[in-house]
Design a protein around this motif. Structure first.
Motif, PDB file in Angstrom:
ATOM      1  N   VAL A   1       0.695  -1.113  -0.076  1.00  0.00           N
ATOM      2  CA  VAL A   1      -0.028  -0.069   0.150  1.00  0.00           C
ATOM      3  C   VAL A   1       0.806   1.235   0.135  1.00  0.00           C
ATOM      4  CG1 VAL A   1      -1.884   1.431   1.382  1.00  0.00           C
ATOM      5  CG2 VAL A   1      -2.090  -1.145   1.162  1.00  0.00           C
ATOM      6  N   ALA A   2       1.907   1.299   0.711  1.00  0.00           N
ATOM      7  CA  ALA A   2       2.891   2.381   0.813  1.00  0.00           C
ATOM      8  C   ALA A   2       3.545   2.735  -0.591  1.00  0.00           C
ATOM      9  CB  ALA A   2       3.942   1.984   1.646  1.00  0.00           C
ATOM     10  N   PHE A   3       3.532   1.882  -1.176  1.00  0.00           N
ATOM     11  CA  PHE A   3       3.915   2.070  -2.519  1.00  0.00           C
ATOM     12  C   PHE A   3       3.042   2.269  -3.813  1.00  0.00           C
ATOM     13  CE2 PHE A   3       7.104  -0.291  -0.271  1.00  0.00           C
ATOM     14  CZ  PHE A   3       8.243   0.386  -0.121  1.00  0.00           C
ATOM     15  N   ASP A   4       1.825   1.522  -3.751  1.00  0.00           N
ATOM     16  CA  ASP A   4       0.890   1.666  -4.885  1.00  0.00           C
ATOM     17  C   ASP A   4      -0.313   2.096  -4.564  1.00  0.00           C
ATOM     18  OD1 ASP A   4       2.914   0.508  -6.849  1.00  0.00           O
ATOM     19  OD2 ASP A   4       2.532  -1.546  -5.890  1.00  0.00           O
ATOM     20  N   GLY A   5      -0.576   2.466  -3.027  1.00  0.00           N
ATOM     21  CA  GLY A   5      -1.722   2.736  -2.609  1.00  0.00           C
ATOM     22  C   GLY A   5      -2.665   1.540  -2.594  1.00  0.00           C
TER      23      GLY A   5
ATOM     24  N   THR B   1      -1.875  -3.356  -6.046  1.00  0.00           N
ATOM     25  CA  THR B   1      -1.894  -3.868  -4.689  1.00  0.00           C
ATOM     26  C   THR B   1      -2.690  -5.119  -4.563  1.00  0.00           C
ATOM     27  OG1 THR B   1      -1.176  -1.818  -3.638  1.00  0.00           O
ATOM     28  CG2 THR B   1      -2.479  -3.431  -2.187  1.00  0.00           C
ATOM     29  N   PHE B   2      -3.824  -4.869  -5.047  1.00  0.00           N
ATOM     30  CA  PHE B   2      -4.674  -6.155  -4.884  1.00  0.00           C
ATOM     31  C   PHE B   2      -4.283  -7.365  -5.594  1.00  0.00           C
ATOM     32  CE2 PHE B   2      -8.585  -8.607  -6.255  1.00  0.00           C
ATOM     33  CZ  PHE B   2      -9.035  -8.878  -4.833  1.00  0.00           C
ATOM     34  N   GLU B   3      -3.798  -7.285  -6.661  1.00  0.00           N
ATOM     35  CA  GLU B   3      -3.477  -8.298  -7.505  1.00  0.00           C
ATOM     36  C   GLU B   3      -2.100  -8.833  -6.654  1.00  0.00           C
ATOM     37  OE1 GLU B   3      -2.596  -6.718 -11.494  1.00  0.00           O
ATOM     38  OE2 GLU B   3      -4.662  -6.508 -11.876  1.00  0.00           O
ATOM     39  N   ALA B   4      -1.248  -8.099  -6.269  1.00  0.00           N
ATOM     40  CA  ALA B   4      -0.208  -8.609  -5.413  1.00  0.00           C
ATOM     41  C   ALA B   4      -0.467  -9.499  -4.490  1.00  0.00           C
ATOM     42  CB  ALA B   4       0.784  -7.529  -5.140  1.00  0.00           C
ATOM     43  N   ALA B   5      -1.642  -8.856  -3.462  1.00  0.00           N
ATOM     44  CA  ALA B   5      -2.136  -9.664  -2.351  1.00  0.00           C
ATOM     45  C   ALA B   5      -2.641 -11.009  -2.641  1.00  0.00           C
ATOM     46  CB  ALA B   5      -3.171  -8.595  -1.737  1.00  0.00           C
ATOM     47  N   VAL B   6      -3.453 -10.994  -3.866  1.00  0.00           N
ATOM     48  CA  VAL B   6      -3.818 -12.270  -4.195  1.00  0.00           C
ATOM     49  C   VAL B   6      -2.655 -13.187  -4.423  1.00  0.00           C
ATOM     50  CG1 VAL B   6      -4.951 -13.402  -5.938  1.00  0.00           C
ATOM     51  CG2 VAL B   6      -6.013 -11.277  -5.222  1.00  0.00           C
TER      52      VAL B   6
ATOM     53  N   ASP C   1      -0.075   1.622  12.916  1.00  0.00           N
ATOM     54  CA  ASP C   1       1.258   1.786  13.177  1.00  0.00           C
ATOM     55  C   ASP C   1       1.888   2.289  11.957  1.00  0.00           C
ATOM     56  OD1 ASP C   1       1.043  -0.554  11.818  1.00  0.00           O
ATOM     57  OD2 ASP C   1       1.974  -1.727  13.263  1.00  0.00           O
ATOM     58  N   ASP C   2       1.223   2.448  10.709  1.00  0.00           N
ATOM     59  CA  ASP C   2       1.708   2.963   9.759  1.00  0.00           C
ATOM     60  C   ASP C   2       0.824   4.020   9.113  1.00  0.00           C
ATOM     61  OD1 ASP C   2       2.962   3.329   7.209  1.00  0.00           O
ATOM     62  OD2 ASP C   2       3.016   1.391   6.709  1.00  0.00           O
ATOM     63  N   LYS C   3       1.430   5.363   9.227  1.00  0.00           N
ATOM     64  CA  LYS C   3       0.661   6.668   8.743  1.00  0.00           C
ATOM     65  C   LYS C   3       0.352   6.338   7.119  1.00  0.00           C
ATOM     66  CE  LYS C   3       1.467  10.064  12.000  1.00  0.00           C
ATOM     67  NZ  LYS C   3       1.737  11.641  12.424  1.00  0.00           N
ATOM     68  N   GLU C   4       1.113   6.096   6.391  1.00  0.00           N
ATOM     69  CA  GLU C   4       1.203   6.193   5.169  1.00  0.00           C
ATOM     70  C   GLU C   4      -0.051   5.001   4.673  1.00  0.00           C
ATOM     71  OE1 GLU C   4       1.687   7.336   1.569  1.00  0.00           O
ATOM     72  OE2 GLU C   4       2.620   7.876   3.353  1.00  0.00           O
TER      73      GLU C   4
END
Length: 223
Positions: free
Chosen positions: A17-21, A26-31, A94-97
């Motif tokens: 998320v920090a890099f691609d929001g 991000t969804f595809e990477a998470a899958v 714990d991660d503001k970004e």
């Protein structure tokens, strides 16, 4: 089962998320990282990363409620209990970004209604955890007011670089003080002669009731 899969996807998405929001990438990477079948992932999260962002926020609300139930708030003034609840909710992030990216996502016109619903849900979770029993127009006014306080505090917190976020907590205290002043003014109005003039509208408002809890419906995919 669906909630378990969704949480697996949320955890797998966070490093991206920090890099691609909260994006399709991000969804595809998470899958892939969570080793979830893409068809199942889309069934669980029809809107992709947007649903993951929603699940991440709602998980924070659940964690906050658990923390409030475990805390001893008996010696606190009520305004301090509210401040403690908001502070607890933010400190769970714990991660503001990740939060910043979510704020950006829900600022988009097509997702603004979802973002508003999430903030309202957080305000409702706080009032419920603190034992609110109102079932009239006050149910709505309390949550609307706290939604404004919470939303503005999140934005301040995201830009706060003070030690231990001291500036944010001072900002939060000022906002709650403003709310308390408003409540005192409202109480004074109700005792004033003007309240008699507004008797008709006030009676109508008195008929407004809090929403009833929706009973479980058949045909849902439950754990």
């Amino acid at each position: 089962m669906s909630d378990t899969i969704k949480m697996q996807l949320v955890d797998a998405a966070l490093p991206h998320v920090a890099f691609d929001g909260w994006s399709d990438e991000t969804f595809e990477a998470a899958v892939v990282d969570a080793d979830v079948n893409p068809t199942v992932a889309k069934a669980v999260c029809p809107r992709g990363a947007v649903d993951l962002a929603v699940a991440f926020h709602e998980r924070g609300d659940v964690q906050m409620r658990a923390a409030l139930e475990a805390a001893d708030l008996s010696d606190m003034r009520f305004r301090d209990r509210v401040a403690f609840a908001v502070k607890t909710r933010l400190e769970l992030c714990d991660d503001k970004e990740v939060v910043r990216r979510g704020t950006t996502l829900f600022a988009l016109p097509q997702h603004a209604a979802t973002g508003t619903k999430l903030i309202w849900g957080t305000a409702d979770a706080i009032w419920t955890a603190l034992g609110d029993t109102s079932d009239d127009i006050n149910w709505y006014s309390k949550r609307a007011t706290l939604s404004a306080v919470y939303g503005s505090t999140v934005l301040y917190w995201l830009g706060d670089e003070s030690e231990a976020h001291a500036d944010t907590w001072a900002f939060l205290d000022r906002r709650i003080d403003n709310v308390m002043q408003f409540e005192k003014a409202k109480a004074a109005f109700n005792k004033s002669p003007f309240a008699k003039i507004m008797a008709g509208p006030l009676v109508a408002l008195g008929r407004v009731k809090a929403p009833e809890k929706t009973p479980p419906m058949p045909g849902r995919w439950n754990d």
